[in-house]
Design a protein around this motif. Structure first.
Motif, short mmCIF file in Angstrom:
data_model
loop_
_atom_site.label_atom_id
_atom_site.label_comp_id
_atom_site.label_asym_id
_atom_site.label_seq_id
_atom_site.Cartn_x
_atom_site.Cartn_y
_atom_site.Cartn_z
N UNK A 75 43.23 37.35 60.64
CA UNK A 75 43.91 37.46 59.36
C UNK A 75 44.08 38.93 58.96
N UNK A 76 43.04 39.73 59.18
CA UNK A 76 43.13 41.16 58.87
C UNK A 76 44.13 41.86 59.78
N UNK A 77 44.17 41.46 61.04
CA UNK A 77 45.10 42.09 61.98
C UNK A 77 46.54 41.82 61.60
N UNK A 78 46.84 40.62 61.13
CA UNK A 78 48.19 40.33 60.67
C UNK A 78 48.58 41.23 59.51
N UNK A 79 47.62 41.46 58.63
CA UNK A 79 47.91 42.32 57.49
C UNK A 79 48.10 43.77 57.91
N UNK A 80 47.45 44.19 59.01
CA UNK A 80 47.68 45.54 59.53
C UNK A 80 49.10 45.68 60.08
N UNK A 81 49.58 44.64 60.74
CA UNK A 81 50.92 44.70 61.33
C UNK A 81 52.00 44.65 60.26
N UNK A 139 52.02 44.50 56.12
CA UNK A 139 51.28 44.45 54.86
C UNK A 139 51.71 43.34 53.91
N UNK A 140 52.92 42.79 54.11
CA UNK A 140 53.38 41.68 53.27
C UNK A 140 52.82 40.34 53.73
N UNK A 141 52.00 40.33 54.80
CA UNK A 141 51.49 39.07 55.33
C UNK A 141 50.60 38.34 54.34
N UNK A 142 49.88 39.09 53.50
CA UNK A 142 48.94 38.48 52.55
C UNK A 142 49.36 38.84 51.13
N UNK A 143 50.35 38.14 50.58
CA UNK A 143 50.76 38.43 49.20
C UNK A 143 49.65 38.09 48.22
N UNK A 144 49.88 38.42 46.97
CA UNK A 144 48.84 38.30 45.95
C UNK A 144 48.30 36.88 45.85
N UNK A 145 49.18 35.87 45.94
CA UNK A 145 48.70 34.50 45.80
C UNK A 145 47.74 34.14 46.92
N UNK A 146 47.99 34.62 48.13
CA UNK A 146 47.12 34.33 49.27
C UNK A 146 45.77 35.01 49.06
N UNK A 147 45.79 36.23 48.58
CA UNK A 147 44.53 36.94 48.33
C UNK A 147 43.71 36.24 47.25
N UNK A 148 44.38 35.72 46.22
CA UNK A 148 43.67 34.98 45.17
C UNK A 148 43.02 33.72 45.74
N UNK A 149 43.74 33.04 46.61
CA UNK A 149 43.20 31.82 47.23
C UNK A 149 41.97 32.16 48.06
N UNK A 150 42.07 33.23 48.86
CA UNK A 150 40.95 33.62 49.72
C UNK A 150 39.71 33.98 48.90
N UNK A 151 39.90 34.71 47.82
CA UNK A 151 38.77 35.09 46.96
C UNK A 151 38.15 33.84 46.34
N UNK A 152 38.98 32.92 45.88
CA UNK A 152 38.49 31.70 45.23
C UNK A 152 37.70 30.83 46.20
N UNK A 153 38.16 30.74 47.44
CA UNK A 153 37.54 29.83 48.41
C UNK A 153 36.42 30.47 49.23
N UNK A 154 36.24 31.77 49.10
CA UNK A 154 35.30 32.48 49.98
C UNK A 154 33.92 31.82 50.07
N UNK A 155 33.32 31.36 48.96
CA UNK A 155 31.97 30.76 49.08
C UNK A 155 31.95 29.51 49.96
#
Length: 517
Positions: free
Chosen positions: A418-424, A426-442
């Protein structure tokens, strides 16, 4: 000390690249044309507009045609003749750069089209008139290595992608069915989609000529009929006569996908594979999954939609696979290999209990994304090249984690991917995706956005089994702003492409090669 840059030096460089391109094969010539595009962009001095943009000026059309239909040397010479009139101002230099980039993309396409050498069809019997031939496919989830399957990267570096073939909410979500009819006057198509159905009737060969315009109605079916040689645009015969010859009747077809457009799950490529297999069957051809994979890759080049091969391999092969192309010493034409991973017997069931798909509520927007990544690859941008090498290394590590049945390691590799896609991109992980990841992390061991990213589906691997409801409940806390979010159960589909004639399954040999990468 470098000499002061002058127009004469730049023109000499352009002419030297002309000479090198004319003497090379499609893969090498594409690199030379891409270098000329970069040089023309440099000559514009940061002015003249964006590099990404239209490249359809009529003045260049003869050169494109010569490149594709005569020879590389003829095409390069024709490009050079047009170029001489496009060097005067920054805006014309930028437009010339766009056209050279399109020329490079044409040669990439020609290099990939050599995969037809892998297609070996046999002769069988046509099904009876009126009997449906149905092809159903799973979606594919890329869990490491994606982007390394993209031409020219896959044949210059070697590509390796690990895929899961997935049923979603209990079904194979992608499919097509076709049948011969007694009415030879037409090809009738019904496209079933989440926003309604579309019907199309084609009664002349001329109606197929927009097959390479992806936005044209029924373009996918038109291209599939041409690639499977049921319709021949170069023939003087009428559509009726062609259908009589190749099918012994007319044709009715339906296609469907239960997935939203821009899902990141390989829908369009997998649907193309389903169509190819169904059309081969209805026209009396015999084939293997290897034939389907390579013919569909060829079809995508004919359709000018481009792209890599992992979507096709993941949807056709089925199971838990590592798909690959040979190392660069093999050159082109290249081939796609599939390795069905020897995972522990219990692992597919464990993955089904620990995985879920989250639709982010945003369709994936990848316009100009592929073009930008390929441009940076040809420029050998150091950071990007290093990321591509790490992509393949991570895919090897993912292959090992799955073979060992190590769920924690699988999650770790998904997070890295997932991080590698974002390196290639930067639009790979828009804000909504980042919010989902933070919410589900636990709740998670790992997660990765599907496909190129930017939206579509997110595959999550939970710490505990049977957590679909917990994932759904956590996302509900994001509030009404994210009301389009949805959560879906998944299971690993062991079979991939399945074809039935009426109710009878058609046996398909899984004879794909495997390449160590």
């Amino acid at each position: 000390m470098w000499p002061e840059r002058t127009p004469r030096v730049e023109h000499m460089l352009l002419e030297s690249l002309d000479w090198a391109a004319a003497a090379a094969g499609p893969d090498g010539a594409a690199r030379m044309l891409a270098a000329q595009a970069d040089l023309l962009g440099v000559m514009a001095g940061g002015e003249g507009g964006l590099r990404s943009g239209p490249a359809g000026n009529q003045a260049w059309q003869h050169a494109f045609s010569a490149l594709e239909h005569e020879s590389i040397s003829a095409g390069v010479s024709a490009l050079a003749r047009v170029r001489r009139d496009w060097l005067g101002t920054p805006d014309r230099l930028i437009r010339a750069a766009r056209h050279y980039e399109r020329a490079a993309q044409t040669l990439i396409r020609l290099a990939v089209m050599g995969v037809t050498e892998r297609v070996r069809l046999g002769v069988g019997q046509r099904p009876p008139t009126g009997l449906w031939v149905t092809a159903r496919c799973p979606a594919r989830a890329d869990i490491s290595g994606g982007w390394s399957d993209t031409p020219p990267i896959c044949y210059e570096m070697g590509g390796l992608v690990v895929d899961l073939a997935l049923c979603i909410d209990g079904v194979k979500p992608i499919g097509a069915r076709v049948r011969r009819t007694s009415d030879t006057r037409a090809v009738r198509l019904k496209i079933c989609g989440p926003h309604g159905d579309q019907s199309l009737e084609l009664t002349s060969v001329d109606e197929f000529r927009d097959y390479n315009s992806p936005a044209a109605p029924g373009a996918l079916l038109k291209c599939a009929l041409i690639v499977t040689e049921i319709v021949d645009l170069d023939s003087d015969a009428t559509l009726k006569n062609q259908l009589n010859k190749t099918l012994g009747g007319g044709l009715e077809a339906e296609t469907w996908s239960r997935l939203p457009q821009g899902s990141g799950l390989g829908t369009s490529s997998i649907l193309a594979a389903a169509l190819v297999s169904a059309l081969w069957t209805v026209s009396g051809r015999t084939y293997t999954k290897d034939d389907v994979i390579h013919a569909t890759l060829y079809m995508e080049q004919v359709a000018t939609t481009g792209g890599g091969w992992q979507d096709i391999a993941g949807g056709v092969a089925g199971g838990v696979i590592a798909c690959s192309s040979p190392s660069p010493d093999k050159g082109v034409p290249f081939a796609v290999g599939v390795e069905w991973l020897a995972v522990p017997r219990h692992l597919p069931a464990v993955l089904a209990r620990h995985c879920a798909l989250v639709f982010t509520g945003r369709v994936r927007l990848a316009r100009n994304l592929l073009q930008t990544v390929v441009r940076n690859w040809y420029a050998r941008e150091p950071r990007l090249v290093a990321t591509f090498r790490r992509l393949v290394e991570n895919a090897r590590a993912m292959r090992a984690a799955l073979t060992e049945g190590d769920l924690q390691a699988v999650g770790d590799r998904m997070n890295v991917y997932n991080s590698q896609k974002n390196e290639l991109t930067p639009s790979a992980l828009p804000e909504v995706v980042q919010k989902i990841l933070v919410t589900l992390r636990p709740l998670l061991l790992g997660a990765t956005i599907m496909g190129a990213g930017g939206g579509g589906f997110l595959l999550v691997l939970t710490r505990q089994p049977d957590q679909t409801d917990a994932v759904r409940a956590a996302l509900e806390r994001l509030g009404p702003a994210e009301e389009r979010l949805s959560v879906h159960s998944v299971s690993v589909d062991p079979d991939g492409l399945e074809v039935t004639v009426g109710d009878a399954p058609l046996p398909l040999r899984q004879n794909c090669a495997n390449y160590a990468v």
